[in-house]
Design a protein around this motif. Sequence first.
Motif, PDB file in Angstrom:
ATOM      1  N   ASN A 170       0.858  -1.223  -0.025  1.00  0.00           N
ATOM      2  CA  ASN A 170       0.404  -0.140  -0.265  1.00  0.00           C
ATOM      3  C   ASN A 170       1.011   1.370   0.059  1.00  0.00           C
TER       4      ASN A 170
ATOM      5  N   GLN B 154       3.866   1.629  -1.196  1.00  0.00           N
ATOM      6  CA  GLN B 154       4.368   1.735  -2.109  1.00  0.00           C
ATOM      7  C   GLN B 154       3.513   2.098  -3.607  1.00  0.00           C
ATOM      8  N   ALA B 155       2.637   1.859  -3.405  1.00  0.00           N
ATOM      9  CA  ALA B 155       1.791   2.229  -4.358  1.00  0.00           C
ATOM     10  C   ALA B 155       0.631   3.364  -4.139  1.00  0.00           C
TER      11      ALA B 155
ATOM     12  N   LYS C 115       3.325   6.068  -6.084  1.00  0.00           N
ATOM     13  CA  LYS C 115       3.057   5.447  -7.146  1.00  0.00           C
ATOM     14  C   LYS C 115       2.287   6.126  -7.586  1.00  0.00           C
ATOM     15  N   LYS C 116       1.248   6.160  -7.057  1.00  0.00           N
ATOM     16  CA  LYS C 116       0.134   6.775  -7.631  1.00  0.00           C
ATOM     17  C   LYS C 116       0.278   8.524  -7.603  1.00  0.00           C
TER      18      LYS C 116
END
Length: 667
Positions: free
Chosen positions: A238, A240-241, A244-245
């Motif tokens: 979560n 890292q996501a 990235k988002k």
Amino acid sequence: MKAHFHYEESSSAGAMLASMSDLPRAADAAPAQAGDWLAQVATFMEEMLWICDAASGRVIFANPAFERFWGLYAKDLPFSGDLLSERIHPQDRERMLRLRREAPRPGHSEEYQVNLPGTAVKPGRTARVHERAFASTGSAGEPTVTYMARDVSWQFDTTAQLRAEISRRTDAERNLSDATQRLEALIASANDAVITIDEHSSIIDWNNAAERMFGWRREEAIGQTLTELIIPPSYRANHQAGIKKFLQDGTAPIFNRRVETLALRRNRDEFHAELSIWPVKSGDRFTFSSFIRDISRRKAAERALAESEAKYRKVVENVNEGILVTAAGRILYANPRSLALTGLDDETAKSKPFIEFIHEDDRERVLGNHMRRLRGEPVENHYQFRVIHRSGEVRWLEISAVVFEWQNTPATLNFLTDVTERRQIEQDMLAALARERELSELKSRFVAVASHEFRTPLAAILSSIELLDDYGPRLPDSERKEIVGLIKNAVTRMNKMVEQVLLTSRLEAGRFAFEPKPCSISDVLVQVASEMDQSHPQASRIAMRWEGAEQVRLIDAKLLGHILVNLLGNALKYSPPDSAVTCTASADGERLRVSVADQGIGIPQADLPRLFESFHRGTNVGNIQGTGMGLHIVKECVDLHRGTIAVESEPGQGATFHVLLHAPAAN
């Protein structure tokens, strides 16, 4: 304003302007009409130009630029130079007046400030003027002074702004340096961990609190990947996501707000942490900083508090005492028992002012105590009041209350106990005590009456028997019959007293019942009259009347008979032998009205309140025989017959009893 000039030969420019001074001075003499090309040049000059008479100081020529700046117009020429001097700023005015009193020196150049008045289209302002002057000659050879000037305010404004900007930037740089140092010191000494990472989650900053919280020294943490160092495995994806988002579209739900999560210490123990993350853009790159706080102790305290609250809530919700929290006239909390006391549901109880559920006679007291308690004033802590149950039943509650804080608001904690049954028991006990006292008084009066009323006939019987025993054979038959008659009368009197006592006892014991049956009122009156004829020697004084009472009605003839016999007997007893006693009956709707009137001794006002009590007799009866039970029997029979009785009487004026009974017509 006068000026005295000593001037030399004018220059070529002075000659040009001297020729301009030949122009007419009237307002309608425009330079263009004079045909003088020099005047045309003055008209189109951007600089202000005006000419003053050296002797008087009056302005005799002015170009349009002068008019626009000073707000003084050529049509008003000539005008005094004082108009110009008045507009010079006070701090420059004395200097300029001194210079203008002298002839302008070669190369005359001065700067001064001017206060320009506002107009309908533009506000007033302070301007700065750069002025040059030289001596000139008019058309008639008179000395003049020519002034040329321009508005240089913008130069000073720009310079001042530039200096201010330089100063501001210098201060900003100094402040920024100071702020940076303070920020670094603040971060280093902060109690919260402050961690900064780059776009690849590499740690680039790690303060002292982070060392203490996670167990990694700064030099060990710098360059490490944050996800591997302190984020539990289940949260890494979560994290890292989210980064990235954000790098893709600039949004991420976790940024710029406080969130609770789990974190890892060096020994790989998980603990509860609260963090806030915010992105910072530097050039075309982002860094991400976060404040992290160890909340494991707080979470443990919250769990303990929640468990404690659950236990106390269970106790509060299951006690047999009502518990209310009230503030600002409303109920904030009510346990199930308090709701049961009024039959309300929780939503209804909280939706209205609590005063609406209280009996209207007790509202002022309850609300007054509530408000005084909130203000910290002395107030009764234990008292009783009534509430209205949802069913309409009135219940008595006993309350005790204390002031405390509820959700940061002053409130009262109220403990309620249902005392309805206790009050009823107390009232029943008081009624029983009153009844006992009444019976005791009744017994005393009965003993007093019995000892007096029974003694007289017994004495008559005893004396008569003694006469018969001693002189019986020698007494004539007539005397023996008289003595026997006395004995019979005494026995009859005693028998009537016993019957009254027994009748009173049966009435008070509830052995009499109201049993209405179809009956003719006139038949009852005839029967009562016949009974009175047999039992009372003066019954002939009774006059019976009935008006519209022929219709058959539902009445209890036995109760009505007791009422009439006792009222008529009293009327005969307490009135003179030669006076009339009237009994009148009439019917009205479902009511039967019966009145018994006499012309006897009457009833004192002091005796009226106790007139229908057992064994009570009027204070004016004297030696007239009686037990005081007749009117009590009448009252009990009237009550059983669902009626009322009233009396009108004055001492010495007789008495009239009015009886109103429920007696509907029989179908």
